[in-house]
Enzyme design. Structure first.
Site, PDB file in Angstrom:
ATOM      1  N   GLU A 104       0.837  -1.204   0.000  1.00  9.58           N
ATOM      2  CA  GLU A 104       0.000   0.000   0.000  1.00  9.58           C
ATOM      3  C   GLU A 104       0.872   1.254   0.000  1.00  9.58           C
ATOM      4  O   GLU A 104       1.971   1.248   0.559  1.00  9.58           O
ATOM      5  CB  GLU A 104      -0.877   0.007   1.267  1.00  9.58           C
ATOM      6  CG  GLU A 104      -1.757  -1.228   1.356  1.00  9.58           C
ATOM      7  CD  GLU A 104      -2.534  -1.348   2.648  1.00  9.58           C
ATOM      8  OE1 GLU A 104      -3.384  -2.243   2.719  1.00  9.58           O
ATOM      9  OE2 GLU A 104      -2.303  -0.573   3.586  1.00  9.58           O
ATOM     10  N   CYS A 117       3.492   8.566   0.603  1.00 14.24           N
ATOM     11  CA  CYS A 117       4.153   7.680   1.567  1.00 14.24           C
ATOM     12  C   CYS A 117       4.291   6.308   0.905  1.00 14.24           C
ATOM     13  O   CYS A 117       3.291   5.676   0.580  1.00 14.24           O
ATOM     14  CB  CYS A 117       3.277   7.626   2.823  1.00 14.24           C
ATOM     15  SG  CYS A 117       3.874   6.521   4.088  1.00 14.24           S
ATOM     16  N   CYS A 124       6.881  -6.359   7.571  1.00 10.03           N
ATOM     17  CA  CYS A 124       8.039  -5.869   8.331  1.00 10.03           C
ATOM     18  C   CYS A 124       8.434  -6.900   9.378  1.00 10.03           C
ATOM     19  O   CYS A 124       7.591  -7.368  10.151  1.00 10.03           O
ATOM     20  CB  CYS A 124       7.746  -4.530   8.991  1.00 10.03           C
ATOM     21  SG  CYS A 124       9.243  -3.830   9.739  1.00 10.03           S
ATOM     22  N   CYS A 128       7.443  -4.342  15.733  1.00  6.74           N
ATOM     23  CA  CYS A 128       7.093  -3.407  16.811  1.00  6.74           C
ATOM     24  C   CYS A 128       5.672  -3.729  17.273  1.00  6.74           C
ATOM     25  O   CYS A 128       4.778  -3.938  16.445  1.00  6.74           O
ATOM     26  CB  CYS A 128       7.183  -1.963  16.320  1.00  6.74           C
ATOM     27  SG  CYS A 128       8.819  -1.556  15.696  1.00  6.74           S
ATOM     28  N   CYS A 131       2.439  -1.702  15.990  1.00  3.98           N
ATOM     29  CA  CYS A 131       2.316  -1.387  14.561  1.00  3.98           C
ATOM     30  C   CYS A 131       1.707  -2.569  13.806  1.00  3.98           C
ATOM     31  O   CYS A 131       2.158  -3.703  13.946  1.00  3.98           O
ATOM     32  CB  CYS A 131       3.699  -1.060  14.009  1.00  3.98           C
ATOM     33  SG  CYS A 131       3.776  -1.001  12.203  1.00  3.98           S
ATOM     34  N   GLY A 178       7.112  -1.512   6.015  1.00  3.71           N
ATOM     35  CA  GLY A 178       8.492  -1.988   5.993  1.00  3.71           C
ATOM     36  C   GLY A 178       9.508  -1.048   6.600  1.00  3.71           C
ATOM     37  O   GLY A 178       9.207   0.104   6.933  1.00  3.71           O
ATOM     38  N   GLU A 179      10.709  -1.578   6.746  1.00  2.59           N
ATOM     39  CA  GLU A 179      11.826  -0.813   7.307  1.00  2.59           C
ATOM     40  C   GLU A 179      12.819  -0.538   6.164  1.00  2.59           C
ATOM     41  O   GLU A 179      13.521  -1.453   5.706  1.00  2.59           O
ATOM     42  CB  GLU A 179      12.469  -1.628   8.437  1.00  2.59           C
ATOM     43  CG  GLU A 179      13.815  -1.152   8.884  1.00  2.59           C
ATOM     44  CD  GLU A 179      13.880   0.334   9.267  1.00  2.59           C
ATOM     45  OE1 GLU A 179      12.986   0.827   9.965  1.00  2.59           O
ATOM     46  OE2 GLU A 179      14.841   1.006   8.832  1.00  2.59           O
ATOM     47  N   SER A 210      12.359   7.080   6.784  1.00  3.97           N
ATOM     48  CA  SER A 210      12.024   6.881   8.198  1.00  3.97           C
ATOM     49  C   SER A 210      12.513   5.513   8.648  1.00  3.97           C
ATOM     50  O   SER A 210      12.240   4.501   8.003  1.00  3.97           O
ATOM     51  CB  SER A 210      10.500   6.978   8.372  1.00  3.97           C
ATOM     52  OG  SER A 210      10.138   6.666   9.698  1.00  3.97           O
ATOM     53  N   SER A 232      12.173   6.781  14.333  1.00  6.45           N
ATOM     54  CA  SER A 232      11.043   6.478  15.219  1.00  6.45           C
ATOM     55  C   SER A 232      11.606   6.097  16.580  1.00  6.45           C
ATOM     56  O   SER A 232      12.049   4.972  16.772  1.00  6.45           O
ATOM     57  CB  SER A 232      10.224   5.330  14.624  1.00  6.45           C
ATOM     58  OG  SER A 232       9.842   5.674  13.303  1.00  6.45           O
ATOM     59  N   LEU A 233      11.600   7.055  17.479  1.00  7.18           N
ATOM     60  CA  LEU A 233      12.254   6.817  18.782  1.00  7.18           C
ATOM     61  C   LEU A 233      11.282   6.117  19.735  1.00  7.18           C
ATOM     62  O   LEU A 233      11.585   5.051  20.263  1.00  7.18           O
ATOM     63  CB  LEU A 233      12.738   8.152  19.350  1.00  7.18           C
ATOM     64  CG  LEU A 233      13.941   8.048  20.272  1.00  7.18           C
ATOM     65  CD1 LEU A 233      15.160   7.516  19.529  1.00  7.18           C
ATOM     66  CD2 LEU A 233      14.267   9.401  20.891  1.00  7.18           C
ATOM     67  N   ASN A 308      -2.411   5.138  16.976  1.00  2.00           N
ATOM     68  CA  ASN A 308      -3.617   4.572  16.354  1.00  2.00           C
ATOM     69  C   ASN A 308      -3.659   3.131  16.842  1.00  2.00           C
ATOM     70  O   ASN A 308      -2.938   2.293  16.312  1.00  2.00           O
ATOM     71  CB  ASN A 308      -3.501   4.550  14.832  1.00  2.00           C
ATOM     72  CG  ASN A 308      -3.448   5.952  14.278  1.00  2.00           C
ATOM     73  OD1 ASN A 308      -4.328   6.751  14.530  1.00  2.00           O
ATOM     74  ND2 ASN A 308      -2.385   6.266  13.538  1.00  2.00           N
ATOM     75  N   CYS A 351      -0.501   6.216  10.139  1.00  2.00           N
ATOM     76  CA  CYS A 351       0.762   5.611  10.560  1.00  2.00           C
ATOM     77  C   CYS A 351       0.507   4.300  11.288  1.00  2.00           C
ATOM     78  O   CYS A 351      -0.300   4.244  12.200  1.00  2.00           O
ATOM     79  CB  CYS A 351       1.481   6.522  11.544  1.00  2.00           C
ATOM     80  SG  CYS A 351       2.112   7.980  10.797  1.00  2.00           S
TER      81      CYS A 351
HETATM   82  N1  SAH Z   1       9.792   1.201   9.621  1.00  3.80           N
HETATM   83  C1  SAH Z   1       9.920   2.596   9.574  1.00  3.80           C
HETATM   84  C2  SAH Z   1       8.926   3.279   8.646  1.00  3.80           C
HETATM   85  C3  SAH Z   1       7.531   2.747   8.658  1.00  3.80           C
HETATM   86  S1  SAH Z   1       6.634   2.952  10.176  1.00  3.80           S
HETATM   87  C4  SAH Z   1       9.842   3.202  10.965  1.00  3.80           C
HETATM   88  O1  SAH Z   1       9.513   2.485  11.893  1.00  3.80           O
HETATM   89  O2  SAH Z   1      10.170   4.375  11.083  1.00  3.80           O
HETATM   90  C5  SAH Z   1       6.185   4.680  10.028  1.00  3.80           C
HETATM   91  C6  SAH Z   1       5.848   5.375  11.344  1.00  3.80           C
HETATM   92  O3  SAH Z   1       4.601   4.903  11.862  1.00  3.80           O
HETATM   93  C7  SAH Z   1       6.865   5.175  12.462  1.00  3.80           C
HETATM   94  O4  SAH Z   1       7.234   6.433  12.983  1.00  3.80           O
HETATM   95  C8  SAH Z   1       6.111   4.395  13.516  1.00  3.80           C
HETATM   96  O5  SAH Z   1       6.591   4.665  14.810  1.00  3.80           O
HETATM   97  C9  SAH Z   1       4.688   4.876  13.278  1.00  3.80           C
HETATM   98  N2  SAH Z   1       3.668   3.962  13.776  1.00  3.80           N
HETATM   99  C10 SAH Z   1       3.690   2.609  13.734  1.00  3.80           C
HETATM  100  N3  SAH Z   1       2.569   2.105  14.310  1.00  3.80           N
HETATM  101  C11 SAH Z   1       1.830   3.160  14.703  1.00  3.80           C
HETATM  102  C12 SAH Z   1       0.553   3.276  15.331  1.00  3.80           C
HETATM  103  N4  SAH Z   1      -0.153   2.199  15.655  1.00  3.80           N
HETATM  104  N5  SAH Z   1       0.084   4.515  15.585  1.00  3.80           N
HETATM  105  C13 SAH Z   1       0.801   5.623  15.238  1.00  3.80           C
HETATM  106  N6  SAH Z   1       1.991   5.573  14.621  1.00  3.80           N
HETATM  107  C14 SAH Z   1       2.509   4.354  14.365  1.00  3.80           C
HETATM  108 FE1  SF4 Z   2       8.325  -2.151  11.013  1.00  2.21          FE
HETATM  109 FE2  SF4 Z   2       8.299   0.537  11.335  1.00  2.21          FE
HETATM  110 FE3  SF4 Z   2       6.120  -0.951  11.917  1.00  2.21          FE
HETATM  111 FE4  SF4 Z   2       8.271  -1.139  13.481  1.00  2.21          FE
HETATM  112  S1  SF4 Z   2       7.007   0.707  13.160  1.00  2.21           S
HETATM  113  S2  SF4 Z   2       7.050  -2.861  12.706  1.00  2.21           S
HETATM  114  S3  SF4 Z   2       9.901  -0.917  11.998  1.00  2.21           S
HETATM  115  S4  SF4 Z   2       7.026  -0.697   9.915  1.00  2.21           S
END
Ligand code: SAH
Ligand code: SF4
Length: 367
Positions: A104, A117, A124, A128, A131, A178-179, A210, A232-233, A308, A351
């Protein structure tokens, strides 16, 4: 031809010309006995004129076109299988790839910007826990033609009026499924095509990668490209970060922050710190103060994103006042902070909500 044979034919013999870098294209044309300018001509057709088939390239001699076809070269794009419009203007694009993987991309109109985006993997592996892409598990790396294909198809739709008055994508963020830094080689090729004036022609200041914090990849990217970096800290202690982002066990905060401190930034540029706020987990005033201390000395802007919550998630979105208080502490410590509005959550495009597999339900296809 059966699907398996067709796929085998595609993967073993046929080559999508859009998987070639410019240098590889130069080698290809010279290997086929053509002059180097042919490579520039092909590139122009792929990325400026949006050719979708070899025979569309009408100013290339029929003989050379036939040579390409006989050599089993073709021009391929991801198949658009649907679009979903959010009430807030965001549009999600659903794609099926040649091996039927699904990905997507999301178009996000803001005042003067239209951001695309893009996904860099069909899932991935970093898992996390907050996510949805991570919850659905690993997926293969996308290749160059698939990532440029996302931009190509989105650009075409926008030009044709998908978003009424907005006719041009201004920014590209590698922030979909993805990462990016776990697919380093292909992502670097993609960045090169994105920012090549002969290619897709975006200025590198309009492209953002990112990452969840793959420290060695960040160092490499600093050497290889000059695009914007977002990290993404999401936590301020190794204990909490490792709990929600398992990659932190491999690349803990100390090394990550040192890599950010050393990251070569172009003048006036800053690293974006993304921080997804989760109730009672990482949203306390103490976290805000710790975050301010951790980032001291690193040129940053901070994006706070309210979670979210994925379905069934133990994590919750914090109250608005709590987000405000968190922001205030950071602002008082002289950071630039924005609370990012969650765009497209009604169509699962916000996100952390992308997952590709959704299309099975939409199209009735798939395993
Ligand atoms: N893998 C990369 C890029 C894709 S994730 C990364 O982690 O940066 C893109 C962004 O979505 C990241 O900043 C992540 O922290 C955020 N994200 C993931 N799950 C989320 C959620 N459930 N609600 C809000 N932001 C989220
Ligand atoms: Fe992968 Fe980024 Fe989602 Fe973590 S936040 S699972 S690194 S897509």
């Amino acid at each position: 031809m059966s699907r398996n044979r067709k796929q085998a034919a595609l993967t073993k013999k046929s080559r999508n010309l859009k998987d070639f870098t410019y240098d590889e294209l130069l080698d290809l044309v010279s290997g086929l006995g053509e002059k180097p300018y042919r490579a520039a001509q092909l590139y122009g057709w792929f990325f400026k004129k949006g050719a979708r088939a070899i025979d569309e390239m009408t100013d290339i001699s029929k003989v050379f076109r036939n040579t390409l076809k006989q050599g089993s070269y073709y021009i391929g794009l991801p198949a658009l299988t649907g679009t979903k419009h959010s009430g807030d203007g965001t549009v999600k694009l659903l794609f099926e790839l040649e091996d039927r993987e699904r990905i997507e991309s999301v178009l996000i109109p803001e005042e003067k910007r239209l951001t695309l985006c893009v996904s860099t993997q069909a899932g991935c592996a970093l898992g996390c826990s907050f996510c949805m892409t991570g919850m659905y598990g690993p997926g293969r790396n996308l290749i160059l033609s698939e990532m440029t294909g996302e931009v190509h198809v989105a650009t075409g739709l926008v030009k044709e009026g998908l978003l009424k008055d907005i006719k041009r994508i201004t920014n590209v963020v590698l922030m979909g499924m993805g990462e990016p830094l776990a697919n380093y080689e292909e992502v670097l090729k993609f960045i090169n095509v994105l920012t090549d004036p002969k290619g897709l022609g975006f200025s590198s200041g309009k492209v953002t990668v990112s990452t969840a914090g793959l420290t060695p990849g960040i160092k490499r990217l600093g050497r290889d490209a000059s695009v914007n970096l977002a990290v993404s800290l999401n936590a301020t202690t190794d204990q909490v970060r490792s709990q929600i982002m398992p990659i932190n066990k491999k690349y803990p905060l100390g090394g990550l922050l040192a890599a950010l401190m050393a990251y070569p930034l172009r003048r006036g540029k800053r690293i974006t710190i993304e921080y997804v706020l989760m109730k009672d987990l990482n949203d306390t005033p103490e976290d805000a103060r710790r975050l301010a201390r951790l980032l001291r000395g690193i040129p940053t802007k901070i994006n706070l994103i309210a979670l979210n919550p994925p379905p069934g998630s133990p994590f919750k979105r914090p109250e608005t006042e709590c987000i405000g208080a968190f922001r205030k502490i950071l602002m008082e410590a002289h950071y630039d902070v924005i609370v990012r509005a969650s765009r497209g959550s009604d169509i699962m495009a916000a996100c952390g909500q992308l997952r590709g597999r959704e299309q099975k339900a939409l199209t009735g296809k798939g395993a």
